[in-house]
Scaffold this motif. Structure first.
Motif, PDB file in Angstrom:
ATOM      1  N   ASP A 157       0.815  -1.209   0.000  1.00 31.33           N
ATOM      2  CA  ASP A 157       0.000   0.000   0.000  1.00 31.33           C
ATOM      3  C   ASP A 157       0.852   1.263   0.000  1.00 31.33           C
ATOM      4  O   ASP A 157       2.052   1.248   0.296  1.00 31.33           O
ATOM      5  N   ALA A 158       0.226   2.382  -0.331  1.00 30.47           N
ATOM      6  CA  ALA A 158       0.928   3.652  -0.487  1.00 30.47           C
ATOM      7  C   ALA A 158       1.515   4.136   0.833  1.00 30.47           C
ATOM      8  O   ALA A 158       2.599   4.736   0.854  1.00 30.47           O
ATOM      9  N   LYS A 159       0.835   3.912   1.952  1.00 30.00           N
ATOM     10  CA  LYS A 159       1.355   4.350   3.248  1.00 30.00           C
ATOM     11  C   LYS A 159       2.661   3.634   3.579  1.00 30.00           C
ATOM     12  O   LYS A 159       3.613   4.246   4.062  1.00 30.00           O
ATOM     13  N   THR A 160       2.709   2.339   3.303  1.00 27.50           N
ATOM     14  CA  THR A 160       3.938   1.584   3.543  1.00 27.50           C
ATOM     15  C   THR A 160       5.055   2.076   2.639  1.00 27.50           C
ATOM     16  O   THR A 160       6.200   2.269   3.079  1.00 27.50           O
ATOM     17  N   ALA A 161       4.727   2.303   1.364  1.00 31.32           N
ATOM     18  CA  ALA A 161       5.735   2.764   0.416  1.00 31.32           C
ATOM     19  C   ALA A 161       6.285   4.136   0.806  1.00 31.32           C
ATOM     20  O   ALA A 161       7.498   4.388   0.714  1.00 31.32           O
ATOM     21  N   LEU A 162       5.417   5.039   1.253  1.00 31.28           N
ATOM     22  CA  LEU A 162       5.869   6.371   1.656  1.00 31.28           C
ATOM     23  C   LEU A 162       6.747   6.287   2.901  1.00 31.28           C
ATOM     24  O   LEU A 162       7.766   6.989   3.007  1.00 31.28           O
ATOM     25  N   GLN A 163       6.380   5.430   3.842  1.00 34.30           N
ATOM     26  CA  GLN A 163       7.184   5.280   5.051  1.00 34.30           C
ATOM     27  C   GLN A 163       8.572   4.730   4.709  1.00 34.30           C
ATOM     28  O   GLN A 163       9.585   5.188   5.254  1.00 34.30           O
ATOM     29  N   GLU A 164       8.626   3.772   3.797  1.00 35.31           N
ATOM     30  CA  GLU A 164       9.915   3.224   3.380  1.00 35.31           C
ATOM     31  C   GLU A 164      10.760   4.288   2.689  1.00 35.31           C
ATOM     32  O   GLU A 164      11.976   4.354   2.885  1.00 35.31           O
ATOM     33  N   TRP A 165      10.112   5.137   1.881  1.00 38.17           N
ATOM     34  CA  TRP A 165      10.831   6.223   1.194  1.00 38.17           C
ATOM     35  C   TRP A 165      11.432   7.171   2.232  1.00 38.17           C
ATOM     36  O   TRP A 165      12.594   7.581   2.118  1.00 38.17           O
ATOM     37  N   ALA A 166      10.659   7.511   3.254  1.00 43.16           N
ATOM     38  CA  ALA A 166      11.132   8.441   4.276  1.00 43.16           C
ATOM     39  C   ALA A 166      12.284   7.832   5.082  1.00 43.16           C
ATOM     40  O   ALA A 166      13.304   8.493   5.328  1.00 43.16           O
ATOM     41  N   LEU A 171      14.445  10.218   7.387  1.00 46.04           N
ATOM     42  CA  LEU A 171      13.326  11.015   7.900  1.00 46.04           C
ATOM     43  C   LEU A 171      12.467  10.175   8.838  1.00 46.04           C
ATOM     44  O   LEU A 171      12.383   8.954   8.687  1.00 46.04           O
ATOM     45  N   PRO A 172      11.800  10.794   9.787  1.00 39.34           N
ATOM     46  CA  PRO A 172      10.877  10.048  10.651  1.00 39.34           C
ATOM     47  C   PRO A 172       9.667   9.580   9.838  1.00 39.34           C
ATOM     48  O   PRO A 172       9.422  10.078   8.730  1.00 39.34           O
ATOM     49  N   PRO A 173       8.893   8.640  10.366  1.00 36.88           N
ATOM     50  CA  PRO A 173       7.706   8.166   9.651  1.00 36.88           C
ATOM     51  C   PRO A 173       6.734   9.317   9.367  1.00 36.88           C
ATOM     52  O   PRO A 173       6.647  10.269  10.149  1.00 36.88           O
ATOM     53  N   GLU A 193      -4.555  14.974   6.063  1.00 32.28           N
ATOM     54  CA  GLU A 193      -3.260  15.490   5.620  1.00 32.28           C
ATOM     55  C   GLU A 193      -2.166  14.524   6.025  1.00 32.28           C
ATOM     56  O   GLU A 193      -2.165  14.007   7.143  1.00 32.28           O
ATOM     57  N   VAL A 194      -1.229  14.278   5.106  1.00 31.65           N
ATOM     58  CA  VAL A 194      -0.025  13.517   5.425  1.00 31.65           C
ATOM     59  C   VAL A 194       1.155  14.474   5.308  1.00 31.65           C
ATOM     60  O   VAL A 194       1.226  15.280   4.383  1.00 31.65           O
ATOM     61  N   ARG A 195       2.061  14.388   6.285  1.00 33.80           N
ATOM     62  CA  ARG A 195       3.190  15.318   6.312  1.00 33.80           C
ATOM     63  C   ARG A 195       4.481  14.566   6.601  1.00 33.80           C
ATOM     64  O   ARG A 195       4.528  13.686   7.463  1.00 33.80           O
ATOM     65  N   LEU A 196       5.544  14.932   5.878  1.00 34.20           N
ATOM     66  CA  LEU A 196       6.860  14.358   6.088  1.00 34.20           C
ATOM     67  C   LEU A 196       7.705  15.260   6.979  1.00 34.20           C
ATOM     68  O   LEU A 196       7.394  16.449   7.147  1.00 34.20           O
ATOM     69  N   GLY A 197       8.785  14.702   7.506  1.00 38.71           N
ATOM     70  CA  GLY A 197       9.664  15.468   8.362  1.00 38.71           C
ATOM     71  C   GLY A 197      10.352  16.616   7.666  1.00 38.71           C
ATOM     72  O   GLY A 197      10.839  17.548   8.319  1.00 38.71           O
TER      73      GLY A 197
END
Length: 229
Positions: A157-166, A171-173, A193-197
């Motif tokens: 899923d996209a959430k897992t992929a984004l977390q792996e990218w970070a 970067l934090p999750p 909203e989804v936000r990266l570090g």
């Protein structure tokens, strides 16, 4: 026991007419309104979770005979997670027939994801006890049908992929926050909203929080990958 008209209509939506109507009544009874003569649905929830797991395990093995355990596990998790159960419950209008105590009802219990997911598992158990495993399997496969086929092509899923990218970039999750909720109870719209570090963020709206989170994560991941050095 004679069921109320709303529970009879619910029977039609799940496609199972109960021989022991007490099972359905128990499945929709929350602990907030239970009594010594009116048991709640917690024990049924426990059983229903196991029945659902067996049905989904069997369905995934049959759908993809060549898939490894590593491929099957995330698909299974996506299909049995509480958010998915709650999505199915909303489609069935399960929240409308729940028996809740006053405090739970006033706090929006009919819309709570965990409460809806638990109640649907209890309904699965009730069908299993009333009609056997075949009846429960047929109902689950019918209600989950489109999701089973979709998860085969979108196991990661996209959430897992984004977390792996970070994480790969130190970067934090990612963090997710609900910005708003609109629409009627039977068809809510959540904006998340989804936000990266690093400050990058995206918003998305959908009829469930999980779907909105996935859409936002997918959009943010696509933007980050497009600008990645």
């Amino acid at each position: 026991m004679k069921l109320s008209s709303d529970l009879r209509a619910f029977e039609g939506r799940i496609g199972h007419e109960f021989r022991e109507s007490e099972l359905l009544l128990r499945a929709v009874t929350h602990a907030s309104i239970s009594s010594p003569t009116r048991p709640d649905n917690q024990r049924l929830e426990f059983l229903g979770d196991r029945v659902l797991g067996l049905v989904m395990s069997e369905a995934l093995l049959q759908a993809d005979p060549k898939a490894s355990e590593g491929q099957l596990a995330p698909r299974f998790n996506a299909l049995v997670r509480k958010e998915t159960c709650a999505d199915v419950a909303r489609e069935l209008g399960l929240g409308d027939v729940l028996k809740l105590g006053r405090s739970e009802m006033m706090s929006g219990g009919r819309r709570k994801e965990a409460l809806l997911g638990d109640a649907l598992e209890a309904v699965i158990a009730a069908v299993y006890l009333d009609g056997g495993f075949e009846a429960a399997r047929n109902m689950v496969l019918r209600l989950w049908g489109k999701r089973i086929h979709a998860v085969e092509t979108d196991a990661r899923d996209a959430k897992t992929a984004l977390q792996e990218w970070a994480q790969a970039r130190g970067l934090p999750p990612p963090t997710y926050s609900e910005k708003s909720r609109s629409g009627p109870d039977h068809a809510p719209v959540f904006t998340v909203e989804v936000r990266l570090g690093n400050g990058a963020a995206e918003n998305a709206a959908a009829n469930t929080k999980r779907a909105a989170e996935q859409t936002a994560a997918r959009a943010l991941l696509a933007r980050m990958e497009a600008t990645d050095d």
